[in-house]
Design a protein around this motif. Sequence first.
Motif, short mmCIF file in Angstrom:
data_model
loop_
_atom_site.label_atom_id
_atom_site.label_comp_id
_atom_site.label_asym_id
_atom_site.label_seq_id
_atom_site.Cartn_x
_atom_site.Cartn_y
_atom_site.Cartn_z
N THR A 28 0.84 -1.20 0.00
CA THR A 28 0.00 0.00 0.00
C THR A 28 0.88 1.24 0.00
O THR A 28 1.63 1.49 0.95
N PHE A 29 0.77 2.03 -1.07
CA PHE A 29 1.69 3.15 -1.28
C PHE A 29 1.63 4.17 -0.15
O PHE A 29 2.63 4.77 0.22
N SER A 30 0.47 4.36 0.41
CA SER A 30 0.30 5.41 1.41
C SER A 30 0.81 4.99 2.79
O SER A 30 0.64 5.74 3.76
N SER A 31 1.43 3.83 2.91
CA SER A 31 1.87 3.36 4.21
C SER A 31 3.35 3.61 4.49
O SER A 31 3.83 3.27 5.58
N TYR A 32 4.08 4.21 3.56
CA TYR A 32 5.51 4.39 3.79
C TYR A 32 6.02 5.67 3.15
O TYR A 32 5.46 6.20 2.21
N ALA A 33 7.13 6.15 3.72
CA ALA A 33 7.79 7.34 3.17
C ALA A 33 8.59 6.97 1.93
O ALA A 33 9.04 5.83 1.78
N MET A 34 8.77 7.96 1.07
CA MET A 34 9.51 7.78 -0.17
C MET A 34 10.65 8.78 -0.24
O MET A 34 10.62 9.82 0.43
N GLY A 35 11.63 8.47 -1.06
CA GLY A 35 12.74 9.40 -1.18
C GLY A 35 13.49 9.24 -2.49
O GLY A 35 13.25 8.31 -3.26
N TRP A 36 14.39 10.19 -2.71
CA TRP A 36 15.29 10.16 -3.85
C TRP A 36 16.72 10.33 -3.34
O TRP A 36 16.98 11.17 -2.48
N PHE A 37 17.60 9.55 -3.92
CA PHE A 37 19.02 9.64 -3.65
C PHE A 37 19.73 9.77 -4.99
O PHE A 37 19.14 9.53 -6.04
N ARG A 38 21.00 10.13 -4.96
CA ARG A 38 21.77 10.19 -6.19
C ARG A 38 23.20 9.78 -5.92
O ARG A 38 23.69 9.88 -4.80
N GLN A 39 23.85 9.31 -6.98
CA GLN A 39 25.25 8.93 -6.87
C GLN A 39 25.98 9.36 -8.13
O GLN A 39 25.64 8.92 -9.23
N ALA A 40 26.96 10.21 -7.94
CA ALA A 40 27.81 10.67 -9.04
C ALA A 40 29.03 9.76 -9.12
O ALA A 40 29.41 9.13 -8.11
N PRO A 41 29.67 9.69 -10.28
CA PRO A 41 30.86 8.83 -10.42
C PRO A 41 31.93 9.17 -9.39
O PRO A 41 32.27 10.33 -9.19
N GLY A 42 32.41 8.15 -8.70
CA GLY A 42 33.47 8.35 -7.72
C GLY A 42 33.02 8.92 -6.40
O GLY A 42 33.86 9.21 -5.53
N LYS A 43 31.72 9.10 -6.22
CA LYS A 43 31.21 9.68 -4.98
C LYS A 43 30.24 8.71 -4.30
O LYS A 43 29.71 7.80 -4.92
N GLU A 44 30.00 8.97 -3.02
CA GLU A 44 29.05 8.15 -2.27
C GLU A 44 27.62 8.54 -2.64
O GLU A 44 27.36 9.64 -3.10
N ARG A 45 26.71 7.62 -2.38
CA ARG A 45 25.30 7.91 -2.60
C ARG A 45 24.87 9.02 -1.65
O ARG A 45 25.21 9.00 -0.46
N GLU A 46 24.11 9.96 -2.14
CA GLU A 46 23.72 11.17 -1.40
C GLU A 46 22.20 11.27 -1.33
O GLU A 46 21.51 11.07 -2.33
#
Length: 119
Positions: A28-46
């Motif tokens: 059920t989509f409305s039961s949890y939080a959502m987010g976006w992350f990103r990862q550039a080459p050579g860097k950690e996920r942000e």
Amino acid sequence: QVQLVESGGGLVQTGGSLRLSCAASGRTFSSYAMGWFRQAPGKEREFVAGISWNGGATYYGDSVKGRFTISRDKNTAYLQMSSLKPEDTAVYYCAAEIVYSSSWLASSWGQGTQVTVSS
């Protein structure tokens, strides 16, 4: 388990805009939080942005505040990106069931979508 499919990445010029979408299924989509992350080459996920289960609270990484907007509707989460900069170039990942515990964590991840900002 939540399944996530991102779309909307691509190539854009500096100062341009893009909107990423993330279609969720499996719970059920409305039961949890959502987010976006990103990862550039050579860097950690942000961590980029997060939104609570009901959309009532949003959270942003310092580097995108005032330029990016996260939202959700039905079974889809969105990331509206404006005033894009070359340093926004990265693979962007949608995430579900995000929580904050010293850092942002997630239980489920999408496959990622490439965003490239040309100078």
